[in-house]
Design a protein around this motif. Sequence first.
Motif, PDB file in Angstrom:
ATOM      1  N   VAL A  27      -0.965  -5.096  -3.993  1.00 10.01           N
ATOM      2  CA  VAL A  27      -1.708  -5.094  -2.730  1.00 10.01           C
ATOM      3  C   VAL A  27      -2.510  -6.382  -2.599  1.00 10.01           C
ATOM      4  N   PRO A  29      -6.351   0.362   4.289  1.00  9.84           N
ATOM      5  CA  PRO A  29      -5.475   1.331   3.631  1.00  9.84           C
ATOM      6  C   PRO A  29      -5.766   2.741   4.135  1.00  9.84           C
ATOM      7  N   THR A  35      -3.127  -2.039  -8.202  1.00  8.08           N
ATOM      8  CA  THR A  35      -3.494  -2.666  -6.925  1.00  8.08           C
ATOM      9  C   THR A  35      -3.161  -4.152  -6.894  1.00  8.08           C
ATOM     10  N   LEU A  95       0.817  -1.213   0.000  1.00  4.79           N
ATOM     11  CA  LEU A  95       0.000   0.000   0.000  1.00  4.79           C
ATOM     12  C   LEU A  95       0.852   1.264   0.000  1.00  4.79           C
TER      13      LEU A  95
END
Length: 585
Positions: A222, A579, A219, A124
């Motif tokens: 993540v 996050p 992403t 993140l």
Amino acid sequence: MNAVVTLGLAVAVLLSTSYVSAEPPARASTGTPATTSAVADVELFEEIPGLLGTFASQWTRRDAPRGLEDVHRDWSGFGLLRETRTRHELPLALAIELALRNNTDLQIQRLGPVGARAEVRRALSIFDPSFFADLTVQRDVRPSSFTLETSTVPDQRSFTATGGLRKKFLSGADVTFAWVSTRSKSNSALAGLVPEYRTEFQLSLNQPLLRDFGLSFTTLLVRIARTAEERAVYEYEALVADVVERVEEAYWRLVEAKENVRVVEQGLAAARELLRQNEGKYKVGTLPKAAVLAAQAEVARREADLIAARNAVRVARDNLRALVNVREKEGEPLLMIEPADRPTVEPYEIDFERSLAAAREKRPELRAAQLEVKERAMQLKIAENQLLPRLNAIGSVGTNGLSGKAQPRQFGDVIAVNPFDGPFSEALNRAVGGEFYSFSAGVTLELPIGNGFAKADYARARVDLEAARRLLRKRQEAVTLEVKTAITQLQNALESIEARRVARKLAEENLRDQQARYEVGLATTKDILDFQDDLTQARAAETAALIDYRIRLAALRRAEGTLLEARNIVVERGPEEKPPWWARF
């Protein structure tokens, strides 16, 4: 105690540390699940040193944090298995609960989910905004060939301050906002502002259009980290089930060893009684010396068996103590455990298809392997993206301002005065007003010839994905075999219990008959000793069959993935790493 007794938290307060009080632990209550947390060591993840402490640590000569320099000299683990007089009677449920809190293997494995959570935070962090600032002082003194200069050695001085923010967005764009201010001073005859102030606000953008582009791509790291964290939790759960099974087996092995001591003691007592009778009959002349010697030899043999049986109890107890790993007091040896439960037959439905279906759904090893396949697939997606050329849209827009102390300059009959006279604030106002501006737009293209690095990474990612798939298949096959083997062994253990019970009863009856015959002279000393030995072995075999059933039942539940549920154990996963707000756009 029936082995289906559920685990309680009756001693949760007493066991909040790694040791218990000297008082015997209370028997676990029923109904409340025993919990073990996959993130119990989360303080290792949360305790981050401050800037000042980090700076001070870097200026010390220690290679490791304080307290870890002499870890190779730590002898605290030695002497833990030293025996003590105080013994604590524990049911199986409480022994398992203590192991969940104190077992060293679990304490080590718990670090896996914590480390995986740190990787989530690291993934993140690519969206974290960063502040930057630069300060530059410059002086330039050099000769000039320009004839209009009033001095042959121009002297230019400047002070530049830059500050701003950088941020990566979910689209993959890198955006930078910067403010640049410069104060310069020159002795040049052409300088119209001395000192001169320049300031500029600039917003720049670098947006990938092919490689590194896309909301889902940015992403991916993540999601890979979150998948790895979930996989680490399932791996921890699998080890919890392993430890529970090992504790059950060690517990029942200790029960078996103690029962074997009791059986051997009964055989020894019978042999001594026979020796006493033979000695009496020898004295009155009704038995020969050989009968006495045979009885004495048998007593000696059974005394040796008793010594071996008692040593087996010590070994079995130490195995259980090492698994439970709880101490009387801090710094004291491990708890001396006496089992309180007796082996019993617990009815259990044996159905291969049902057990296999449960294993497919609940075995944490299979879930971990499935998540590894998912993780490898996402890594392949990243490698696939890197095969694309790099095409980026770039652009910037900015405003600027100028001010300073105007210096009139005469050129012939004309006196020129710079119109931007004013303090630094005037330059700032002009930049904010937007009267003076600049902008740019364009694209950049990078096309690696051959692109061998990206192709090699893609091939490696495909190999890793296929390896993960095959590993999943292998684990599915292994689980199927485990279930089948466990069912077969449980059936055999269940069938042998009744046979061993019948054999023990027959051995008791045979010994009674032989003793009656011995009393009237129809049986010899050897006959009695043989039947006594048969009875001892039959009693030991009956106990071993019951113990084997309990162990095989735990093994079947472990193979099904239902052992933790049967023992009412809950693995806590902890809250998901959320996050920060700036990582949501």
